[in-house]
Design a protein around this motif. Structure first.
Motif, PDB file in Angstrom:
ATOM      1  N   ALA A   1       3.531   5.930  -2.429  1.00 44.57           N
ATOM      2  CA  ALA A   1       4.643   6.526  -3.128  1.00 44.57           C
ATOM      3  C   ALA A   1       4.799   6.971  -4.532  1.00 44.57           C
ATOM      4  N   GLY A   2       4.597   5.923  -5.188  1.00 39.55           N
ATOM      5  CA  GLY A   2       4.352   5.875  -6.613  1.00 39.55           C
ATOM      6  C   GLY A   2       3.433   6.951  -7.293  1.00 39.55           C
ATOM      7  N   ALA A   3       2.506   6.834  -6.857  1.00 36.15           N
ATOM      8  CA  ALA A   3       1.354   8.058  -7.111  1.00 36.15           C
ATOM      9  C   ALA A   3       1.734   9.135  -6.913  1.00 36.15           C
ATOM     10  N   GLN A   4       2.285   9.478  -5.838  1.00 30.69           N
ATOM     11  CA  GLN A   4       3.131  10.882  -5.106  1.00 30.69           C
ATOM     12  C   GLN A   4       3.982  11.387  -6.316  1.00 30.69           C
TER      13      GLN A   4
ATOM     14  N   GLU B   1       0.622  -1.055  -0.135  1.00 28.44           N
ATOM     15  CA  GLU B   1       0.028  -0.008   0.065  1.00 28.44           C
ATOM     16  C   GLU B   1       0.735   1.199   0.048  1.00 28.44           C
ATOM     17  N   ALA B   2       1.778   1.095   0.945  1.00 33.70           N
ATOM     18  CA  ALA B   2       2.568   2.413   1.099  1.00 33.70           C
ATOM     19  C   ALA B   2       3.531   2.642  -0.297  1.00 33.70           C
TER      20      ALA B   2
ATOM     21  N   ALA C   1       5.337  -9.541  -5.337  1.00 38.28           N
ATOM     22  CA  ALA C   1       5.056 -10.965  -5.437  1.00 38.28           C
ATOM     23  C   ALA C   1       6.385 -11.499  -6.074  1.00 38.28           C
ATOM     24  N   GLY C   2       7.047 -10.916  -7.035  1.00 33.59           N
ATOM     25  CA  GLY C   2       8.331 -11.452  -7.572  1.00 33.59           C
ATOM     26  C   GLY C   2       9.521 -11.669  -6.533  1.00 33.59           C
ATOM     27  N   ALA C   3       9.441 -10.606  -5.399  1.00 38.14           N
ATOM     28  CA  ALA C   3      10.290 -10.676  -4.464  1.00 38.14           C
ATOM     29  C   ALA C   3      10.151 -11.669  -3.639  1.00 38.14           C
TER      30      ALA C   3
ATOM     31  N   ALA D   1      -0.153  -1.634  -9.563  1.00 40.30           N
ATOM     32  CA  ALA D   1       0.248  -3.012 -10.204  1.00 40.30           C
ATOM     33  C   ALA D   1       1.808  -3.150 -10.039  1.00 40.30           C
ATOM     34  N   LEU D   2       2.643  -2.050 -10.322  1.00 40.03           N
ATOM     35  CA  LEU D   2       4.064  -2.151 -10.126  1.00 40.03           C
ATOM     36  C   LEU D   2       4.327  -2.625  -8.692  1.00 40.03           C
ATOM     37  N   ALA D   3       3.861  -2.027  -7.786  1.00 41.35           N
ATOM     38  CA  ALA D   3       4.162  -2.349  -6.377  1.00 41.35           C
ATOM     39  C   ALA D   3       3.835  -3.833  -6.053  1.00 41.35           C
TER      40      ALA D   3
END
Length: 273
Positions: free
Chosen positions: A189-192, A184-185, A209-211, A202-204
């Motif tokens: 942050a990406g939106a900011q 969520e955070a 998931a990959g990590a 989607a990126l977060a």
């Protein structure tokens, strides 16, 4: 305990996850699930599993009885099913956070074989981890049966000290919520930073998931994996230094301690005579 029957009391998220995972591995006729809510029983019934409304029918048919109710409801449930449990003597598997085996045994009357289990919500996708502890009344067959039940939806790890169940609850039981909050955070942050909100989310989520998959495939190597993507003088190093300077590690430690303390408090409060 081969070809044992399984009863599950409670068809909430975890009860449903266990029923679904088990139904994919054994004959549904060997599973029976009860719940007071018709809509929850219907979801289980759709899996081909018998779903009586009353708990006694489940106890009577179960060699392994999973108590998948919230901690606050465990005492009343045990009191209600105690006579049948004493007759049938099934293995009791409790997934209620904090509730100690001695209290469950006292509420049920007598000395039943009990396995405490702490699964987590990724079990809903057959990708969970579960920590188990068994009391002295359990046999090797009981332990094998409990591992089979939880293993239908998760990896299984055993503890030898029941007191550590509170710590396991703090790390794996509550842990998924910590990661959801981090996603969520990160999305916020990406939106900011100017990314469209849907894209940032989607990126977060995809990154988490990959990590997570990398950490799963390389157990115990999280620090090494982090080092590999943290180039000296690069963007990741700058971000990691910022997190550490803000007390990121200590903050997570405090969060885990708070969850562990709450699990212990639940056991003490709900187990009090």
């Amino acid at each position: 305990m081969q070809n044992f029957s399984i009863g599950i009391i409670g068809a909430g998220h975890m009860g449903l996850a266990l029923a679904s995972g088990l139904a994919s591995r054994m004959a549904p006729e060997r599973i029976v699930v009860s719940d007071p809510h018709p809509d929850k029983r219907q979801r289980v019934h759709d899996l081909g599993i018998s779903t009586p409304a009353d708990n006694d029918s489940v106890v009577t048919r179960a060699d392994v009885l999973v108590l998948a109710v919230k901690p606050q409801g465990m005492r009343d449930l045990c009191a209600a099913i105690a006579p049948r449990v004493r007759e049938r003597r099934p293995l009791i598997v409790s997934v209620a956070a904090g509730i100690r085996a001695a209290d469950i045994a006292r509420w049920l009357g007598g000395g039943p074989a009990i396995v405490r289990a702490m699964p987590n919500t990724p079990a809903l996708m057959n990708a969970g981890v579960s920590v188990l502890w068994a009391n002295d009344e359990t046999t090797p067959g009981h332990r094998e049966a409990a591992a089979t039940v939880l293993g239908a939806v998760s990896e299984v790890f055993w503890l030898t000290d029941e007191a550590l169940m509170d710590a396991a609850t703090a790390i794996s039981g509550s842990g998924p919520a910590y990661f959801f909050l981090m996603v969520e955070a990160l999305a916020a942050a990406g939106a900011q930073l100017g990314l469209p909100r849907d894209l940032s989310a989607a990126l977060a989520g995809g990154t988490a998931a990959g990590a997570g998959r990398m950490v799963h495939d390389h157990p115990g190597e999280a620090a090494l994996l982090r080092a590999r993507v943290t180039s000296p003088g690069g963007t990741t190093e700058r971000a990691i230094k910022s997190l550490l300077s803000e007390g990121f590690m200590e903050m997570l430690g405090r969060a885990a301690q708070a969850a562990c303390d709450r699990s212990r408090e639940l056991g003490e409060q709900l187990g009090a005579a």
